[in-house]
Design an enzyme around this catalytic site. Structure first.
Site, PDB file in Angstrom:
ATOM      1  N   ARG A 108     -23.703   3.712  -4.972  1.00 24.80           N
ATOM      2  CA  ARG A 108     -23.168   4.974  -5.649  1.00 24.80           C
ATOM      3  C   ARG A 108     -23.470   4.483  -7.138  1.00 24.80           C
ATOM      4  NH1 ARG A 108     -17.320   5.718  -3.097  1.00 24.80           N
ATOM      5  NH2 ARG A 108     -17.788   5.414  -1.034  1.00 24.80           N
ATOM      6  N   ARG A 154     -11.308  12.746   7.046  1.00 23.54           N
ATOM      7  CA  ARG A 154     -12.686  13.623   6.473  1.00 23.54           C
ATOM      8  C   ARG A 154     -13.962  13.095   6.529  1.00 23.54           C
ATOM      9  NH1 ARG A 154     -13.557  10.070   2.254  1.00 23.54           N
ATOM     10  NH2 ARG A 154     -11.453   8.927   1.442  1.00 23.54           N
ATOM     11  N   GLU A 195      -6.890   1.742   8.106  1.00 28.21           N
ATOM     12  CA  GLU A 195      -6.647   2.946   8.204  1.00 28.21           C
ATOM     13  C   GLU A 195      -7.626   3.890   8.772  1.00 28.21           C
ATOM     14  OE1 GLU A 195      -6.280   3.619   3.987  1.00 28.21           O
ATOM     15  OE2 GLU A 195      -8.203   4.172   3.627  1.00 28.21           O
ATOM     16  N   GLY A 203      -8.895   3.814  -2.215  1.00 28.21           N
ATOM     17  CA  GLY A 203      -8.803   2.675  -3.063  1.00 28.21           C
ATOM     18  C   GLY A 203      -7.579   2.365  -4.181  1.00 28.21           C
ATOM     19  N   ASN A 219      -9.448   7.856   8.076  1.00 30.24           N
ATOM     20  CA  ASN A 219      -9.841   8.877   7.291  1.00 30.24           C
ATOM     21  C   ASN A 219     -10.092  10.086   7.831  1.00 30.24           C
ATOM     22  OD1 ASN A 219      -9.460   7.477   4.660  1.00 30.24           O
ATOM     23  ND2 ASN A 219     -11.127   6.312   5.082  1.00 30.24           N
ATOM     24  N   GLU A 256     -11.595   2.652   9.610  1.00 27.87           N
ATOM     25  CA  GLU A 256     -11.697   1.585   8.715  1.00 27.87           C
ATOM     26  C   GLU A 256     -10.971   0.248   9.153  1.00 27.87           C
ATOM     27  OE1 GLU A 256     -11.880   2.106   4.506  1.00 27.87           O
ATOM     28  OE2 GLU A 256     -12.637   4.407   4.967  1.00 27.87           O
ATOM     29  N   PHE A 312      -2.547  -9.777   3.848  1.00 25.39           N
ATOM     30  CA  PHE A 312      -3.810  -9.614   2.974  1.00 25.39           C
ATOM     31  C   PHE A 312      -4.837 -10.821   3.740  1.00 25.39           C
ATOM     32  CE2 PHE A 312      -6.632 -10.535  -0.589  1.00 25.39           C
ATOM     33  CZ  PHE A 312      -7.379  -9.280  -0.723  1.00 25.39           C
ATOM     34  N   HIS A 326     -15.224  -5.418   4.936  1.00 31.61           N
ATOM     35  CA  HIS A 326     -14.663  -4.044   5.358  1.00 31.61           C
ATOM     36  C   HIS A 326     -15.898  -3.190   6.060  1.00 31.61           C
ATOM     37  CE1 HIS A 326     -12.671  -0.021   3.253  1.00 31.61           C
ATOM     38  NE2 HIS A 326     -13.303   0.149   4.723  1.00 31.61           N
ATOM     39  N   LYS A 330       0.783  -1.252  -0.029  1.00 32.16           N
ATOM     40  CA  LYS A 330      -0.118   0.014  -0.244  1.00 32.16           C
ATOM     41  C   LYS A 330       0.977   1.255   0.186  1.00 32.16           C
ATOM     42  CE  LYS A 330      -4.048  -1.760   2.691  1.00 32.16           C
ATOM     43  NZ  LYS A 330      -4.893  -1.504   3.924  1.00 32.16           N
TER      44      LYS A 330
END
Length: 458
Positions: free
Chosen positions: A342, A296, A292, A169, A294, A279, A206, A212, A162
């Site tokens: 989405r 925001r 991670e 993503g 985020n 997350e 992984f 998720h 990563k």
């Protein structure tokens, strides 16, 4: 009406999120300034905002990432604060510092916090020190392919590389065998350098067939931290989310409580302010690990707003002005089930290739407990310069079965047409019909499984 927290807010973004922020500001009695590129001259937010300022040509680097132009627009219009939305400059600590240096309030976490958590390798270490579980992997950025190979043998394949500065993503590569790692290392590093301007990578184990799940947190400047429950974001293509829901299906109360408590603990440990998301990856064996943080507002925030009845953007703005949180943890009792799909201007039959064009028809769905966040309208041209997100459809219902039925109905009502324009609405309906999704047993591999017959046929 009480005095608004700011007189004027500049919105340093575009599309549906810019319009979402502008609406929240209007309800608070705040004047809004929209910035726009040449391609977005006739956009919905430009029409809605109180003032608008042209900041450059279509390419994002020359407009929405043009910090001097954005700061100048704020100063010229008398803005007191800047809301970055998501994407673009929303997690850029340098931009936040520049805003502060020019007397502008950045509506988001402090630059120091963004700097720490934006570096994914540093964030792993900080969160581990705060007691959050992290996947086996790097304790810092990798120094060489040889170091990556040695660590991968220690961690065990498969592993994922990563970008330290990654997000959205992008900048990831799953490696299943040692022979593939060196090439993947060089390719991912080059991609990270091109996209993020930072070629550093880290590595972690992984997890196959993972879920998720993320936790929404909200923090004020007075040390108060609350969570607003969790969202399942397992339906993805190329590590990018397509369907989100809250609460996460088939998650035990014990794990839900543990994950939410961990997110609150992590946010408090670094002095987080504003809205953020922790997350997690959930293994088939029922373990969870932090991926991670985020710094925001997330694209999928509407599902949390549906189940809590709480306006996250409004709270972002008031918290940035120094107000304490308007709710306590006891006030945030989730009710019912919310789903978000989405709808992107992409062709699912061509591996989700962007399908831009001019909309000759755009009729979004409606009805009870249906929310559509969109910047599109009939006559709008979907260009190739930006993300392909066309609309977010979010629904609420008392239970999951009813929520799925309502979303199916809403997606079926969508009318979108134009030369060359394709959308993912039909494919999203297929996802909702899939037995694994219906049972709440889907993982991040669901979309790949669904598309496999098409690959074989071709």
């Amino acid at each position: 009406m009480t005095n608004p927290p700011f007189s004027t807010v500049l919105i340093a973004n575009r599309g549906e999120i810019a319009l979402r922020v502008a609406r929240a500001c209007r309800e608070l009695g705040i004047r809004t300034v929209a910035v726009y590129s040449t391609a977005d001259r006739d956009s919905a937010v430009v029409r809605f905002a109180d003032r608008s300022v042209h900041i450059g040509p279509a390419p994002a680097k020359a407009s929405y990432l043009n910090v001097p132009a954005i700061v100048e627009a704020a100063q010229q219009t008398g803005a007191q604060a800047v809301h970055p939305g998501y994407g673009f400059l929303s997690e850029d600590p340098d931009f936040a510092e520049i805003c502060e240096a020019h007397g502008l309030v950045f509506i988001g976490p402090p630059p120091r916090v963004m700097q720490q958590l934006g570096d994914k390798a540093v964030a792993r270490t900080l969160m581990a020190e705060a007691g959050l579980p992290v996947l086996p992997g790097s304790t810092g950025a990798l120094g060489s392919p040889a170091e990556a190979e040695a660590l991968a043998r220690q961690v065990g394949f498969p592993v994922i590389l990563k970008a330290v500065a990654g997000g959205g993503g992008r900048g990831m590569a799953v490696v299943r065998a040692g022979d593939d790692l060196r090439l993947a290392y060089h390719r991912t590093r080059a991609h990270a350098r091109a996209v993020f301007g930072d070629e550093r990578l880290y590595l972690e184990r992984f997890v196959e067939d993972a879920r998720h799940v993320e936790v929404q947190v909200l923090c004020d400047r007075h040390g108060t931290v609350v969570h607003l429950g969790e969202r399942d974001c397992s339906v993805q293509r190329r590590h990018q989310k397509l369907v989100e829901e809250s609460p996460a299906p088939n998650l035990s109360p014990r794990m839900r409580e543990a994950m939410c408590a961990a997110a609150v603990r992590g946010a408090a440990a670094v002095g987080f302010v504003g809205a953020g998301t922790f997350e997690f990856v959930v293994t088939p064996g029922g373990e969870y690990y932090l991926m991670e943080v985020n710094c925001r507002l997330q694209v999928e925030h509407p599902v949390t707003e549906w189940v809590t009845g709480f306006d996250l953007v409004r709270e972002q703005i008031t918290v940035a002005a120094g107000a304490p949180l308007s709710v306590s943890q006891a006030d945030l009792v989730p009710r019912g089930v919310a789903l978000e799909c989405r709808v992107n201007a992409e062709d699912p039959e061509r591996d989700f290739t962007p399908a831009p064009g001019t909309l000759t028809e755009f009729v979004p769905p409606g009805g009870p407990f249906v929310r559509v966040d969109t910047h599109a309208f009939t006559g709008w041209r979907i260009g190739p310069d930006y993300d392909s997100l066309l609309a977010k459809v979010a629904v609420w219902a008392p239970d999951r079965a009813q929520a799925i039925a309502r979303m199916q109905r809403a997606l079926g009502e969508f009318r979108v047409d134009g030369p060359g324009v394709r959308t993912t609405a039909g494919f999203l309906g297929e996802v909702l019909d899939h037995p694994l999704f219906r049972a709440g047993g889907h993982t991040t591999g669901l979309v790949a499984t669904m598309r496999e017959p098409a690959r074989v046929a071709n």
